[in-house]
Design an enzyme around this catalytic site. Structure first.
Site, mmCIF file in Angstrom:
data_model
loop_
_atom_site.group_PDB
_atom_site.id
_atom_site.type_symbol
_atom_site.label_atom_id
_atom_site.label_comp_id
_atom_site.label_asym_id
_atom_site.label_seq_id
_atom_site.Cartn_x
_atom_site.Cartn_y
_atom_site.Cartn_z
ATOM 1 N N SER A 104 0.810 -1.229 0.000
ATOM 2 C CA SER A 104 0.000 0.000 0.000
ATOM 3 C C SER A 104 0.838 1.271 0.000
ATOM 4 C CB SER A 104 -0.905 0.075 1.224
ATOM 5 O OG SER A 104 -1.653 -1.084 1.363
ATOM 6 N N THR A 141 -0.812 1.994 4.906
ATOM 7 C CA THR A 141 -0.255 3.342 4.756
ATOM 8 C C THR A 141 0.736 3.654 5.866
ATOM 9 O OG1 THR A 141 -2.221 4.163 3.685
ATOM 10 C CG2 THR A 141 -0.919 5.790 4.881
ATOM 11 N N THR A 186 1.182 6.791 0.745
ATOM 12 C CA THR A 186 0.322 5.636 0.451
ATOM 13 C C THR A 186 0.082 5.487 -1.043
ATOM 14 O OG1 THR A 186 -1.778 4.589 1.079
ATOM 15 C CG2 THR A 186 -1.876 6.910 0.500
ATOM 16 N N ARG A 213 -9.097 8.986 -7.710
ATOM 17 C CA ARG A 213 -9.563 9.082 -6.309
ATOM 18 C C ARG A 213 -8.388 9.464 -5.411
ATOM 19 N NH1 ARG A 213 -7.923 6.469 -1.311
ATOM 20 N NH2 ARG A 213 -9.716 6.386 0.063
ATOM 21 N N THR A 236 -4.363 5.962 9.307
ATOM 22 C CA THR A 236 -4.399 4.919 8.282
ATOM 23 C C THR A 236 -5.775 4.276 8.332
ATOM 24 O OG1 THR A 236 -3.413 2.829 7.547
ATOM 25 C CG2 THR A 236 -3.311 3.272 9.895
ATOM 26 N N GLY A 237 -6.242 3.834 7.166
ATOM 27 C CA GLY A 237 -7.564 3.225 7.119
ATOM 28 C C GLY A 237 -8.364 3.770 5.943
HETATM 29 C C1 SD4 Z 1 -6.585 5.894 1.765
HETATM 30 N N1 SD4 Z 1 -5.997 6.022 4.072
HETATM 31 O O1 SD4 Z 1 -6.173 6.125 0.634
HETATM 32 C C2 SD4 Z 1 -5.577 5.482 2.810
HETATM 33 C C3 SD4 Z 1 -5.448 4.014 2.804
HETATM 34 C C4 SD4 Z 1 -4.741 3.473 3.981
HETATM 35 O O2 SD4 Z 1 -3.644 1.913 5.045
HETATM 36 O O3 SD4 Z 1 -4.553 4.090 4.977
HETATM 37 N N2 SD4 Z 1 -4.292 2.313 3.948
HETATM 38 O O4 SD4 Z 1 -7.762 5.949 2.063
#
Ligand code: SD4
Length: 320
Positions: free
Chosen positions: A79, A181, A199, A209, A232-233
């Site tokens: 990621s 991330t 990320t 996006r 992260t998320g």
């Molecule tokens: C996102 N927050 O592009 C990032 C993805 C992520 O661990 O955190 N992955 O939405």
């Protein structure tokens, strides 16, 4: 307050060879500087690099940038950077931001293609332009003008996974959420705070996006007077509430880092009107006093915490 704390060892130098996690009960109140905290277990290698760079160069900004570069270059990390998952069209588009608490300056790039170290391009946006955020072709042209080297970011392994996903004719963005991330924040012995976030974003996202990671107050926020927070998320859930800005504001009003991260998740859960299990949001934070903490909704979430005499993997407060 942390649950299920897992800790590596007292010596940073000795950490490299250790594969075992040793539980101990160290208190978060043991604030010390310099301090680096990063998302996920791979954040440990990044934080250790940050500490090494800080000790050698004295530059916190170099420490943050070069620490994050370690995760960007890691092919096993699917990621971040090279080896990151592509978008729905099979193209790797990277997002990153960089923020300096001492000057309140920041730089970001989003949808950057073919440059393996978006964190470095983001820092260059901060240092060489009057802008904060460059996107897509403009960001790539800027990277080229600054002498960054182009590279194919899609690995064979990621290409095969994407082809398998594509063959099922799914809706774009319908992949299972991936959470790798890197957000890394640091505090040096002079009270200087800085951080970065990098990320490839959610796997198989719609082309173009952009998630929370390059957005200040989303994937990262640093306030030189208060502290720093990273995320992260699922970016959409973080962005709609300016998650990291919220955490820093909670700390400004007296909360300690874990409390602030937890309070932000509570607020987001309320605003999103979704069950906690569907949020997939995970935070970390440090404050100006050198206290650190975190909270998340994913059981697998861990944070790396590195000081000059310890390097630990910690289990942040799990919000259920
Ligand atoms: C996102 N927050 O592009 C990032 C993805 C992520 O661990 O955190 N992955 O939405």
């Amino acid at each position: 307050m942390f649950l299920n704390r897992r800790t590596f060892t007292a010596s940073v130098g000795a950490v490299a060879g250790l594969s075992q996690l040793i539980p101990i009960g160290r208190a978060n109140a043991n604030a010390s500087t310099p301090l680096f905290v990063a998302t996920w277990n791979f954040g440990l290698a990044s934080c250790r690099k940050s500490l090494e760079v800080l000790q050698q160069s004295g530059s916190l900004l170099d420490a943050v940038e070069l620490g994050i570069q370690v995760a960007e270059a890691d092919l096993k990390n699917d990621s971040v950077g090279v080896g990151g998952a592509p978008n729905a069209d099979g193209v790797v588009q990277l997002d990153a931001c960089f923020m300096d608490g001492a000057t309140h300056r920041a730089g970001s790039v989003a949808g950057l293609e073919n440059y393996p170290h978006p964190i470095s391009v983001a820092r260059r946006v901060m240092e060489k332009t009057k802008h904060v955020l460059l996107v897509g072709d403009g960001a790539a042209a800027f990277a080229q003008s600054q002498g960054f080297k182009k590279q194919e970011l899609l690995t064979e392994e990621q290409k095969k996974k994407w082809e398998a996903w594509k063959s099922k004719q799914p809706a774009p963005g319908a992949a299972p959420p991936n959470h790798d991330t890197i957000a890394l924040v640091g505090l040096d012995a002079n009270g200087h705070l800085a951080g970065g976030c990098s990320t490839s974003g959610l796997a198989y996202k719609l082309a173009g996006r952009v998630g929370d990671s390059p957005i200040l107050g989303g994937g990262l926020y640093v306030d030189g007077e208060v502290g720093a927070a990273g995320a992260t998320g699922i970016g959409e859930n973080i962005m709609r509430s300016c998650g990291t800005f919220l955490i820093v504001e909670f700390m400004r009003n007296g909360m300690e880092p874990t409390q602030a991260c937890k309070a932000a998740i509570d607020r987001i859960a309320k605003s999103e009107r979704k069950p906690i299990s569907e949020l997939h949001i995970n935070f970390l934070a440090i404050d100006k006093k050198g206290r650190w903490g975190g909270a998340g909704t994913d059981n697998s979430y861990e944070i790396a915490v590195v000081t000059s005499n310890s390097a630990t993997l910690e289990k942040p407060f799990l919000v259920k």
